[in-house]
Design a protein around this motif. Structure first.
Motif, mmCIF file in Angstrom:
data_model
loop_
_atom_site.group_PDB
_atom_site.id
_atom_site.type_symbol
_atom_site.label_atom_id
_atom_site.label_comp_id
_atom_site.label_asym_id
_atom_site.label_seq_id
_atom_site.Cartn_x
_atom_site.Cartn_y
_atom_site.Cartn_z
ATOM 1 N N LYS A 18 0.821 -1.215 0.000
ATOM 2 C CA LYS A 18 0.000 0.000 0.000
ATOM 3 C C LYS A 18 0.852 1.261 0.000
ATOM 4 O O LYS A 18 0.466 2.276 -0.597
ATOM 5 N N ARG A 19 2.014 1.230 0.646
ATOM 6 C CA ARG A 19 2.873 2.412 0.687
ATOM 7 C C ARG A 19 3.602 2.635 -0.636
ATOM 8 O O ARG A 19 3.758 3.770 -1.084
ATOM 9 N N LEU A 20 4.049 1.562 -1.260
ATOM 10 C CA LEU A 20 4.869 1.693 -2.459
ATOM 11 C C LEU A 20 4.056 1.801 -3.742
ATOM 12 O O LEU A 20 4.528 2.372 -4.733
ATOM 13 N N PHE A 21 2.844 1.266 -3.743
ATOM 14 C CA PHE A 21 2.036 1.211 -4.960
ATOM 15 C C PHE A 21 1.843 2.581 -5.616
ATOM 16 O O PHE A 21 2.016 2.717 -6.836
ATOM 17 N N PRO A 22 1.477 3.641 -4.900
ATOM 18 C CA PRO A 22 1.141 4.891 -5.582
ATOM 19 C C PRO A 22 2.333 5.743 -6.021
ATOM 20 O O PRO A 22 2.140 6.765 -6.688
ATOM 21 N N GLY A 31 10.997 9.367 -7.519
ATOM 22 C CA GLY A 31 10.149 8.253 -7.105
ATOM 23 C C GLY A 31 10.947 6.993 -6.843
ATOM 24 O O GLY A 31 10.640 6.228 -5.915
ATOM 25 N N ASN A 32 11.976 6.756 -7.645
ATOM 26 C CA ASN A 32 12.837 5.599 -7.422
ATOM 27 C C ASN A 32 13.603 5.732 -6.117
ATOM 28 O O ASN A 32 13.744 4.768 -5.357
ATOM 29 N N ARG A 33 14.118 6.932 -5.860
ATOM 30 C CA ARG A 33 14.854 7.135 -4.608
ATOM 31 C C ARG A 33 13.933 6.986 -3.401
ATOM 32 O O ARG A 33 14.323 6.402 -2.386
ATOM 33 N N ARG A 37 14.442 4.303 -0.427
ATOM 34 C CA ARG A 37 14.520 4.735 0.988
ATOM 35 C C ARG A 37 13.510 3.978 1.843
ATOM 36 O O ARG A 37 13.807 3.630 2.992
ATOM 37 N N ILE A 38 12.328 3.726 1.312
ATOM 38 C CA ILE A 38 11.344 2.938 2.065
ATOM 39 C C ILE A 38 11.846 1.512 2.242
ATOM 40 O O ILE A 38 11.708 0.921 3.323
ATOM 41 N N LEU A 39 12.460 0.946 1.227
ATOM 42 C CA LEU A 39 13.011 -0.414 1.341
ATOM 43 C C LEU A 39 14.129 -0.484 2.381
ATOM 44 O O LEU A 39 14.374 -1.552 2.956
ATOM 45 N N GLN A 40 14.787 0.640 2.629
ATOM 46 C CA GLN A 40 15.822 0.675 3.671
ATOM 47 C C GLN A 40 15.248 0.422 5.065
ATOM 48 O O GLN A 40 15.994 0.097 5.989
ATOM 49 N N THR A 198 8.995 -8.930 -2.688
ATOM 50 C CA THR A 198 9.478 -10.288 -2.444
ATOM 51 C C THR A 198 10.987 -10.292 -2.269
ATOM 52 O O THR A 198 11.526 -10.943 -1.356
ATOM 53 N N THR A 199 11.697 -9.560 -3.115
ATOM 54 C CA THR A 199 13.155 -9.492 -3.014
ATOM 55 C C THR A 199 13.591 -8.890 -1.691
ATOM 56 O O THR A 199 14.541 -9.376 -1.052
ATOM 57 N N ALA A 200 12.903 -7.851 -1.250
ATOM 58 C CA ALA A 200 13.266 -7.211 0.013
ATOM 59 C C ALA A 200 13.136 -8.178 1.186
ATOM 60 O O ALA A 200 14.014 -8.233 2.070
#
Length: 438
Positions: A18-22, A31-33, A37-40, A198-200
């Motif tokens: 839900k956080r990454l989708f939009p 947007g990529n950065r 950062r969220i994946l961190q 999945t990778t994260a």
């Protein structure tokens, strides 16, 4: 299985979906950065920037693209298409524009999907400067040739950079496996957000059990194609040392599981994936390797020849919602992704244990009793197998010639590689066998 966790990540996966989708992602941009950062928050990802204009083999990293606002207004000033409603409404990498035009002038810049009239298609124009809007066919049908329309795209192409995420997890061996996913698709859940999440969580599990890992892992989050090419160009020596990997994408849909084979269909990674499916009683589709697809095209090119495979659940090209707004959070579920995560972890567990051993006593039989390895009572089979521990030890010593992999030995024994790995550990502890440098 030593490090395969059966942790239920469904709740956490749902939060990050839900956080990454939009987020508006493309091959470059903020947007990529923001995504990295969220994946961190999940894993200690290193964010690397490759400058725009850098030559990477036959390619050049393009200018960085960012967008703030975009819309089409009718003659009454009403926004009938709005980037704020869906970031798929604008062709990725659209150049800035602000004009009034007739429908006839506007029509070449409009894209829609007649077969899925309620879906917004996904379109890009990375390497040819252009602009355009995507809309549903239902929206397109409301446009009038008697109307004047105002179009506005507030975007910027600048001398920025391309962002990638990298995590290197060191195991007992410096021999690496590659795990790669792509981060460039906006607001589509199966392609490619399912692979990113999945990778994260695969990386999270590997880190939790790092002390048990036989191999090392190079985990990368890249924009598709240009990101993988850029990463290979900037890490050529390390990438050329890798033999096997996974490209993780389109793995969370509602349909059937499948897998895309690596370029060498006889490579062990393909059979291991089929083992995982069969052990879990999953009917699956086998897709042979081809030169279309995702970043396995780059990693398997002549200069690298990495055998990369992909487990899928509604593979790219194969489902109706592919590259449309209907590839959303109704189509991809956290529960499905959690299950796919565990399939990948089971596969990686087998991959990690696929070592090559050398019998240090090749002349005749080892006196196992002298090493306290001969059972005091014989004949007992291992649980859930048709073989005894003694037979595994004897046959393994027979095959351990410094060239035969443990997976090949397990196939000869018709026994899971994880079982064989556990049973031959005492041979390693007693220095009867050694792990060969790969």
């Amino acid at each position: 299985m030593e490090y395969v966790s059966m942790t239920d990540y469904t709740h956490d996966i749902d939060i990050y979906l839900k956080r990454l989708f939009p987020i508006t992602r493309s091959i470059t941009g903020e947007g990529n950065r923001a995504t990295l950062r969220i994946l961190q928050e999940i894993i200690p990802l290193n964010i690397i920037e490759y400058p725009a204009g850098q030559h990477v083999y036959d390619w050049t990293i393009p200018k960085e693209w960012n967008i703030k606002e975009a819309w089409i207004k009718n003659s009454r000033g009403d926004k009938i298409i709005d980037f704020e409603v869906s970031n798929l409404h604008v062709i990725s990498y659209s150049a800035p524009v602000h004009r009034k035009m007739t429908l006839e002038e506007l029509r070449p810049h409009l894209h829609y999907h007649e077969v899925l009239p309620h879906a917004i298609p996904y379109r890009t124009s990375y390497y040819h400067e252009n602009w355009g809007f995507c809309l549903t066919y239902k929206q397109y049908e409301t446009l009038s040739s008697n109307e004047e329309y105002e179009v506005f795209i507030d975007s910027e192409l600048s001398e920025g950079s391309l962002s990638v995420g990298e995590l290197l997890i060191q195991g007992k061996s410096t021999k690496e496996y590659l795990i790669s996913c792509y981060i460039c698709h906006p607001s589509m859940a199966n392609d490619s957000l399912s692979g990113v999440i999945t990778t994260a969580f695969i990386a999270k599990e590997l880190l939790k059990n790092q002390g048990n890992l036989e191999h090392s892992y190079r985990i990368v989050f890249v924009p598709e194609t240009i990101g993988a090419i850029s990463y290979c160009a900037n890490n050529e020596k390390a990438m050329k040392a890798i033999d096997n990997g996974l490209v993780i994408t389109t793995c969370g849909g509602l349909g059937q599981y499948g897998y895309k084979q690596s370029w060498n269909k006889n490579d062990f990674i393909n059979q291991m994936i089929e083992d995982v499916f069969n052990e879990n009683k999953i009917n699956f589709i086998t897709y042979p390797f081809d030169i279309h697809g995702s970043d396995e095209r780059q990693y398997s090119s002549q200069g690298f020849k990495i055998n990369c495979a992909t487990i899928t659940k509604d593979r790219y090209y194969e489902y109706d919602y592919y590259h449309t707004s209907l590839d959303n959070l109704d189509f991809v579920t956290a529960a499905n992704l959690n299950w796919t995560l565990h399939l990948y972890l089971q596969l990686i567990d087998k991959m990690d244990k696929n070592l090559v051993y050398q019998n240090l006593y090749p002349h005749c039989e080892v006196m196992l009793s002298k090493h306290d390895l001969y059972p005091k009572t014989g004949g007992a089979l291992l649980p859930n197998t048709n073989i005894s521990s003694l037979d595994i030890i004897l046959w393994s010593l027979f095959y351990m010639d410094g060239n035969t992999t443990l997976y090949e030995i397990s196939k000869q024994l018709r026994t899971d590689i994880c079982v064989v790995y556990d049973q031959i550990k005492p041979l390693l502890d007693k220095q009867i066998i050694k792990i060969c440098d790969e």
